[in-house]
Design a protein around this motif. Sequence first.
Motif, mmCIF file in Angstrom:
data_model
loop_
_atom_site.group_PDB
_atom_site.id
_atom_site.type_symbol
_atom_site.label_atom_id
_atom_site.label_comp_id
_atom_site.label_asym_id
_atom_site.label_seq_id
_atom_site.Cartn_x
_atom_site.Cartn_y
_atom_site.Cartn_z
ATOM 1 N N GLN A 52 7.230 -10.916 3.842
ATOM 2 C CA GLN A 52 5.846 -11.210 4.201
ATOM 3 C C GLN A 52 5.034 -11.501 2.936
ATOM 4 O O GLN A 52 5.451 -11.182 1.824
ATOM 5 C CB GLN A 52 5.229 -10.047 4.973
ATOM 6 N N ARG A 53 3.857 -12.090 3.119
ATOM 7 C CA ARG A 53 3.032 -12.441 1.966
ATOM 8 C C ARG A 53 2.387 -11.193 1.365
ATOM 9 O O ARG A 53 1.930 -10.302 2.077
ATOM 10 C CB ARG A 53 1.955 -13.457 2.364
ATOM 11 N N ALA A 54 2.375 -11.158 0.057
ATOM 12 C CA ALA A 54 1.810 -10.017 -0.664
ATOM 13 C C ALA A 54 0.292 -9.996 -0.522
ATOM 14 O O ALA A 54 -0.348 -11.030 -0.283
ATOM 15 C CB ALA A 54 2.196 -10.096 -2.143
ATOM 16 N N GLU A 55 -0.266 -8.816 -0.702
ATOM 17 C CA GLU A 55 -1.724 -8.669 -0.661
ATOM 18 C C GLU A 55 -2.334 -9.327 -1.901
ATOM 19 O O GLU A 55 -1.870 -9.119 -3.023
ATOM 20 C CB GLU A 55 -2.106 -7.190 -0.618
ATOM 21 N N ASP A 56 -3.397 -10.096 -1.683
ATOM 22 C CA ASP A 56 -4.100 -10.740 -2.783
ATOM 23 C C ASP A 56 -5.035 -9.737 -3.463
ATOM 24 O O ASP A 56 -5.481 -8.761 -2.840
ATOM 25 C CB ASP A 56 -4.901 -11.927 -2.248
ATOM 26 N N PHE A 57 -5.332 -9.951 -4.729
ATOM 27 C CA PHE A 57 -6.274 -9.088 -5.443
ATOM 28 C C PHE A 57 -6.851 -9.859 -6.627
ATOM 29 O O PHE A 57 -6.296 -10.869 -7.068
ATOM 30 C CB PHE A 57 -5.602 -7.790 -5.932
ATOM 31 N N SER A 58 -7.974 -9.375 -7.123
ATOM 32 C CA SER A 58 -8.623 -10.019 -8.259
ATOM 33 C C SER A 58 -8.315 -9.240 -9.534
ATOM 34 O O SER A 58 -7.984 -8.053 -9.494
ATOM 35 C CB SER A 58 -10.136 -10.087 -8.047
ATOM 36 N N PHE A 59 -8.437 -9.930 -10.675
ATOM 37 C CA PHE A 59 -8.245 -9.282 -11.973
ATOM 38 C C PHE A 59 -8.919 -10.125 -13.048
ATOM 39 O O PHE A 59 -9.277 -11.292 -12.815
ATOM 40 C CB PHE A 59 -6.757 -9.096 -12.286
ATOM 41 N N VAL A 112 -0.242 1.627 4.942
ATOM 42 C CA VAL A 112 0.250 1.187 3.636
ATOM 43 C C VAL A 112 1.603 0.500 3.775
ATOM 44 O O VAL A 112 1.864 -0.536 3.152
ATOM 45 C CB VAL A 112 0.355 2.387 2.666
ATOM 46 N N LEU A 113 2.479 1.046 4.604
ATOM 47 C CA LEU A 113 3.815 0.475 4.779
ATOM 48 C C LEU A 113 3.777 -0.931 5.372
ATOM 49 O O LEU A 113 4.680 -1.737 5.138
ATOM 50 C CB LEU A 113 4.661 1.387 5.679
ATOM 51 N N GLU A 114 2.748 -1.214 6.147
ATOM 52 C CA GLU A 114 2.622 -2.534 6.765
ATOM 53 C C GLU A 114 2.302 -3.615 5.742
ATOM 54 O O GLU A 114 2.493 -4.810 6.012
ATOM 55 C CB GLU A 114 1.534 -2.513 7.839
ATOM 56 N N LYS A 115 1.828 -3.213 4.586
ATOM 57 C CA LYS A 115 1.456 -4.180 3.554
ATOM 58 C C LYS A 115 2.653 -4.467 2.640
ATOM 59 O O LYS A 115 3.449 -3.579 2.346
ATOM 60 C CB LYS A 115 0.285 -3.652 2.719
ATOM 61 N N ASN A 116 2.736 -5.715 2.201
ATOM 62 C CA ASN A 116 3.742 -6.122 1.210
ATOM 63 C C ASN A 116 5.171 -5.854 1.668
ATOM 64 O O ASN A 116 6.028 -5.443 0.879
ATOM 65 C CB ASN A 116 3.489 -5.401 -0.129
ATOM 66 N N ARG A 117 5.441 -6.098 2.936
ATOM 67 C CA ARG A 117 6.797 -5.934 3.441
ATOM 68 C C ARG A 117 7.669 -7.098 2.950
ATOM 69 O O ARG A 117 7.184 -8.203 2.707
ATOM 70 C CB ARG A 117 6.810 -5.878 4.969
ATOM 71 N N ILE A 118 8.953 -6.835 2.776
ATOM 72 C CA ILE A 118 9.880 -7.871 2.345
ATOM 73 C C ILE A 118 9.825 -9.044 3.322
ATOM 74 O O ILE A 118 9.914 -8.868 4.534
ATOM 75 C CB ILE A 118 11.320 -7.323 2.266
ATOM 76 N N SER A 153 15.179 6.218 -5.326
ATOM 77 C CA SER A 153 16.328 6.607 -4.520
ATOM 78 C C SER A 153 17.248 5.412 -4.264
ATOM 79 O O SER A 153 16.782 4.301 -4.018
ATOM 80 C CB SER A 153 15.858 7.163 -3.166
ATOM 81 N N PRO A 154 18.561 5.622 -4.284
ATOM 82 C CA PRO A 154 19.484 4.524 -3.962
ATOM 83 C C PRO A 154 19.381 4.089 -2.499
ATOM 84 O O PRO A 154 19.884 3.022 -2.140
ATOM 85 C CB PRO A 154 20.866 5.121 -4.273
ATOM 86 N N TYR A 155 18.742 4.899 -1.668
ATOM 87 C CA TYR A 155 18.578 4.566 -0.248
ATOM 88 C C TYR A 155 17.172 4.034 0.057
ATOM 89 O O TYR A 155 16.820 3.858 1.220
ATOM 90 C CB TYR A 155 18.847 5.800 0.621
ATOM 91 N N PHE A 156 16.398 3.772 -0.980
ATOM 92 C CA PHE A 156 15.009 3.336 -0.800
ATOM 93 C C PHE A 156 14.912 2.144 0.144
ATOM 94 O O PHE A 156 15.543 1.114 -0.054
ATOM 95 C CB PHE A 156 14.402 2.969 -2.149
ATOM 96 N N SER A 157 14.106 2.305 1.191
ATOM 97 C CA SER A 157 13.850 1.226 2.142
ATOM 98 C C SER A 157 12.578 1.541 2.905
ATOM 99 O O SER A 157 12.584 2.340 3.844
ATOM 100 C CB SER A 157 15.013 1.048 3.115
ATOM 101 N N ASP A 158 11.485 0.903 2.519
ATOM 102 C CA ASP A 158 10.233 1.114 3.238
ATOM 103 C C ASP A 158 10.325 0.588 4.663
ATOM 104 O O ASP A 158 9.617 1.061 5.553
ATOM 105 C CB ASP A 158 9.080 0.424 2.498
ATOM 106 N N GLU A 159 11.187 -0.404 4.887
ATOM 107 C CA GLU A 159 11.349 -0.934 6.240
ATOM 108 C C GLU A 159 11.953 0.131 7.150
ATOM 109 O O GLU A 159 11.469 0.360 8.266
ATOM 110 C CB GLU A 159 12.244 -2.171 6.214
#
Length: 288
Positions: A156-163, A148-154, A114-120
Amino acid sequence: MRVRLCLGILLWVISTHTLCAQAYRTPTITDSLKEQTLRAAYYIDHFWDNADWGNDTLLSKPKLALDYLYVLRLLPDKDIERSLEQSVRLFSDYPRQFSKWLFWIERYLHDPRSPYFSDEMFLWVVDAVLQTSAEDEFADIWLRTREVLEKNRIGQRAEDFSFIDKDGEGYRLYNINAPLLMVIFNKPGCSRCQKTEEILSQNDTLQHFLEEGMIKILAICLDVDYEEWMEHQYPKEWICGYDQKGEIEDEMLYEIRQYPSIYLLDREKRVLLKEADCGLALKTLFSR
């Protein structure tokens, strides 16, 4: 028969627009307000003054929600948050309209296409909904959404993960040291993912950034067969990762709603851009 059908459709469209017009009249902005932000603020503050809350056609189409969001985005963040909270409280008194309002708001604020996309902005809506009793029966869903919205907010630090990489070596997101990191959640065989790979690998400016060590690209694959991932040939400059443990989805670390889904992180892994396509990602990168 064809003429009669077309005439029927035309009459239905006219009647629908007439009913919508009867259900809502736009506010009139006083002539004393000249500055755009003040006019937008007045318009938003009085947006719902003339709404007919008993008319079921009020929100049968997305037009009102889109008009509201278009003007709302002209305001400072604090006024946007205040208006969304007020709108939620107002709509919560009209259950027949509330579910329709939330449907359109979620569709346009919470969809990365969406052009209005804003999780904030959507987080502000969710917080306001949780303050009302109108959605009590869906409270668990709203709480999970908020988590879910509280994670990876503009910002803020991204969630870490393994790979693991294609040699079976284990890594973590935070082990990657780079001034900028583009994380691409993708699926082999996805046509949009393949097109993104082509666009990025053929962009001369991005290739220069990669060669100079100004950015790294991490392609992360999840929810796909391991052998299919191993067979897929990514651009040689990219870091290729596979979520072997499934922790990204199982722990809801990232909400991936489209493939590819691109995040742009700074050196400290703060989120600069989330759930973007390659066009927006390149535009954001080159404007820095």
